[in-house]
Design an enzyme around this catalytic site. Structure first.
Site, PDB file in Angstrom:
ATOM      1  N   HIS A  82      -8.800   3.919  -1.736  1.00  0.00           N
ATOM      2  CA  HIS A  82      -7.444   3.416  -1.520  1.00  0.00           C
ATOM      3  C   HIS A  82      -7.029   2.640  -2.770  1.00  0.00           C
ATOM      4  O   HIS A  82      -7.081   1.409  -2.804  1.00  0.00           O
ATOM      5  CB  HIS A  82      -7.431   2.536  -0.272  1.00  0.00           C
ATOM      6  CG  HIS A  82      -6.083   2.025   0.129  1.00  0.00           C
ATOM      7  ND1 HIS A  82      -4.894   2.532  -0.368  1.00  0.00           N
ATOM      8  CD2 HIS A  82      -5.730   1.020   0.984  1.00  0.00           C
ATOM      9  CE1 HIS A  82      -3.878   1.879   0.167  1.00  0.00           C
ATOM     10  NE2 HIS A  82      -4.362   0.948   0.984  1.00  0.00           N
ATOM     11  N   SER A 121     -11.452   0.738   3.878  1.00  0.00           N
ATOM     12  CA  SER A 121     -11.313   1.475   2.626  1.00  0.00           C
ATOM     13  C   SER A 121     -11.910   0.646   1.495  1.00  0.00           C
ATOM     14  O   SER A 121     -11.801  -0.584   1.493  1.00  0.00           O
ATOM     15  CB  SER A 121      -9.841   1.771   2.338  1.00  0.00           C
ATOM     16  OG  SER A 121      -9.090   0.569   2.292  1.00  0.00           O
ATOM     17  N   GLY A 136       1.110  -4.208   3.467  1.00  0.00           N
ATOM     18  CA  GLY A 136       1.001  -5.655   3.506  1.00  0.00           C
ATOM     19  C   GLY A 136       2.323  -6.314   3.843  1.00  0.00           C
ATOM     20  O   GLY A 136       3.389  -5.851   3.450  1.00  0.00           O
ATOM     21  N   ARG A 143     -19.366   9.094   0.298  1.00  0.00           N
ATOM     22  CA  ARG A 143     -20.804   8.885   0.498  1.00  0.00           C
ATOM     23  C   ARG A 143     -21.301   9.874   1.557  1.00  0.00           C
ATOM     24  O   ARG A 143     -21.259   9.590   2.767  1.00  0.00           O
ATOM     25  CB  ARG A 143     -21.088   7.449   0.922  1.00  0.00           C
ATOM     26  CG  ARG A 143     -20.634   6.400  -0.090  1.00  0.00           C
ATOM     27  CD  ARG A 143     -21.191   5.011   0.226  1.00  0.00           C
ATOM     28  NE  ARG A 143     -20.789   4.543   1.546  1.00  0.00           N
ATOM     29  CZ  ARG A 143     -19.664   3.899   1.806  1.00  0.00           C
ATOM     30  NH1 ARG A 143     -18.791   3.677   0.836  1.00  0.00           N
ATOM     31  NH2 ARG A 143     -19.386   3.487   3.032  1.00  0.00           N
ATOM     32  N   CYS A 160       0.396   2.033   6.551  1.00  0.00           N
ATOM     33  CA  CYS A 160       0.632   0.615   6.835  1.00  0.00           C
ATOM     34  C   CYS A 160       0.671  -0.162   5.521  1.00  0.00           C
ATOM     35  O   CYS A 160       0.073   0.243   4.522  1.00  0.00           O
ATOM     36  CB  CYS A 160      -0.457   0.068   7.755  1.00  0.00           C
ATOM     37  SG  CYS A 160      -2.129   0.155   7.081  1.00  0.00           S
ATOM     38  N   GLN A 194      -5.475  -9.001   5.495  1.00  0.00           N
ATOM     39  CA  GLN A 194      -5.453  -7.737   6.229  1.00  0.00           C
ATOM     40  C   GLN A 194      -6.726  -7.511   7.040  1.00  0.00           C
ATOM     41  O   GLN A 194      -6.687  -6.882   8.095  1.00  0.00           O
ATOM     42  CB  GLN A 194      -5.219  -6.572   5.262  1.00  0.00           C
ATOM     43  CG  GLN A 194      -3.811  -6.550   4.705  1.00  0.00           C
ATOM     44  CD  GLN A 194      -3.453  -5.218   4.081  1.00  0.00           C
ATOM     45  OE1 GLN A 194      -4.199  -4.248   4.142  1.00  0.00           O
ATOM     46  NE2 GLN A 194      -2.286  -5.170   3.455  1.00  0.00           N
ATOM     47  N   CYS A 245       0.807  -1.219   0.000  1.00  0.00           N
ATOM     48  CA  CYS A 245       0.000   0.000   0.000  1.00  0.00           C
ATOM     49  C   CYS A 245       0.842   1.273   0.000  1.00  0.00           C
ATOM     50  O   CYS A 245       0.366   2.341  -0.387  1.00  0.00           O
ATOM     51  CB  CYS A 245      -0.932   0.020   1.213  1.00  0.00           C
ATOM     52  SG  CYS A 245      -2.096  -1.344   1.253  1.00  0.00           S
TER      53      CYS A 245
END
Length: 408
Positions: free
Chosen positions: A364, A263, A396, A226, A394, A166, A92
């Site tokens: 994301h 996300s 993976g 949203r 953070c 995750q 990420c």
């Protein structure tokens, strides 16, 4: 003596829902990235021949995102063939790492002008595609079948019980830090509320570029925000990662992670123009911020998402700054759990955390998120007159990047 590496500009696409029918799903990922690269040099009046390297992040480097998608994108953008490009994967944090590599090249004197960027089309190249098949929902990555396991015998010997995806990591964090469903959902609602307000004020206008679709329609707004999100609507969502097998393995988990406090799957691309301060002045460009400090850490690959805590501690120690010196912090909202435990452990000011909303609302797009956060942070510092900004992500496998910038 090293040179200051400055940020001249950061641009991004709007965030599209990363599934078929999403706003950007009709655009090839190389073309998504090409659009922001073209916009970046065009609006700064920069001859792309001056770019010495393009370093970009992408997580699922397979199919339409394979074969060095960054090089494909810069050629698609019309850059001279003499401009090189490379694609990197730090999960990420891929494009945040790309920005660090670009800045470090400038600071060392190896380059004067570098573009850091990233792209991910999760609608066209679904998460898990690089394994050769998509893992079943809730299943640990890499356990789909023979030949699809990225972990060899030595990795399995070190972690004989196996690692987890995750979503389960986020659940383990909830358990360890005693985060309840209500707290997670309240943070998710906050993200949408802040992002919607920022969009209404036009706060994202300086970083967003329009994306023209194959049918001629133009996408200019983040599809993932949203505005009508409420605690009641979030509370109605079921757990996203619970399976009977996982529940048997982790009988004490309460399973609070849902699609609403995570996300969303996202399509997007972003790019930052980074150069030496001297070259920016010579080109008549305005240095908007400089890179001050960098840190990257490894962390427990089972918890996976907690690396933002040691990464922040390391960068604060390295920079000589304290948490109270910072004017804003962007902590990527992979799951609501991550910024919430970061806040708790760092004793930070909640009002300064993701003040324009975060990835729960803004999306994301994995390989693109690092430079997206960089642009959002920079624009917020400029709007509010802040000086110091922290970005941490953070990643993976149990890693995290941290970056501190100083607004000029």
């Amino acid at each position: 003596m090293s040179n200051d590496a400055v940020i001249v500009d950061v641009v991004r696409t709007a965030s599209g829902r990363g599934k078929p029918g999403g706003a950007l799903s009709g655009v090839h990922p190389a073309d998504l990235l090409a659009g922001v690269l073209r916009e970046l040099v065009s609006r700064n009046g920069l001859d792309p021949a001056l770019v010495e390297d393009v370093i970009g992040g992408c997580v699922s480097q397979v199919g339409e995102q394979s074969y060095n998608v960054v090089r494909t994108a810069l050629l698609s953008a019309g850059f001279p063939e003499s401009v090189p490009g490379t694609t990197i994967d730090r999960q990420c944090g891929s494009s945040q790492q790309a920005a660090a590599f670009a800045a470090q090249a400038v600071m060392s004197g190896s380059c004067d002008v570098v573009i850091a960027c990233g792209v991910e089309s999760m609608s066209r190249v679904p998460l898990g595609s690089s394994l050769g098949a998509r893992p079943r929902p809730g299943q640990d990555s890499g356990t789909e079948g023979p030949g699809l396991d990225p972990h060899g015998a030595l990795m399995h010997a070190r972690y004989p019980q196996g690692l987890v995806n995750q979503g389960v990591s986020a659940e383990l964090i909830n358990q360890q830090w005693r985060l309840g469903r209500g707290e997670l959902d309240a943070f998710a609602a906050r993200s949408h509320r802040l992002a919607a307000a920022a969009a209404d004020r036009g706060d994202f206008d300086g970083e967003l570029r329009p994306t023209t679709l194959p049918d001629g329609r133009v996408v200019t707004e983040d599809e993932t925000i949203r505005p009508g999100t409420t605690l009641d609507s979030l509370a109605a969502l079921p757990p996203a990662f619970r399976t009977d097998a996982l529940a048997a393995r982790f009988p004490k988990l309460d399973w609070h992670i849902t699609a609403g406090n995570s996300s969303p799957l996202t399509d997007g691309a972003s790019a930052a123009l980074i150069m030496s301060a001297k070259r920016a002045v010579r080109l008549g460009l305005n240095p908007r911020a400089r890179f001050h400090s960098f840190a990257v850490t490894g962390s427990d690959p089972k918890l996976m998402l907690t690396g933002v805590i040691p990464a922040t501690r390391r960068i604060l120690e390295r920079s000589g700054l304290g948490i109270d010196d910072l004017d804003a912090y962007e902590v990527n909202e992979a799951f609501a759990s991550v910024p919430l435990v970061w806040l708790r452990e760092m004793g930070a000011d909640p009002a300064l955390l993701n003040p324009r909303g975060g990835a729960i609302a803004l999306g994301h797009a994995l390989g693109s998120s690092g430079t997206r956060l960089l642009g959002t942070l920079l624009n917020h510092l400029e709007l509010t007159g802040g000086r110091w900004g922290l970005q941490t992500m953070c990643e993976g496998g149990g890693m995290a990047n941290a970056t501190i910038i100083e607004r000029l």
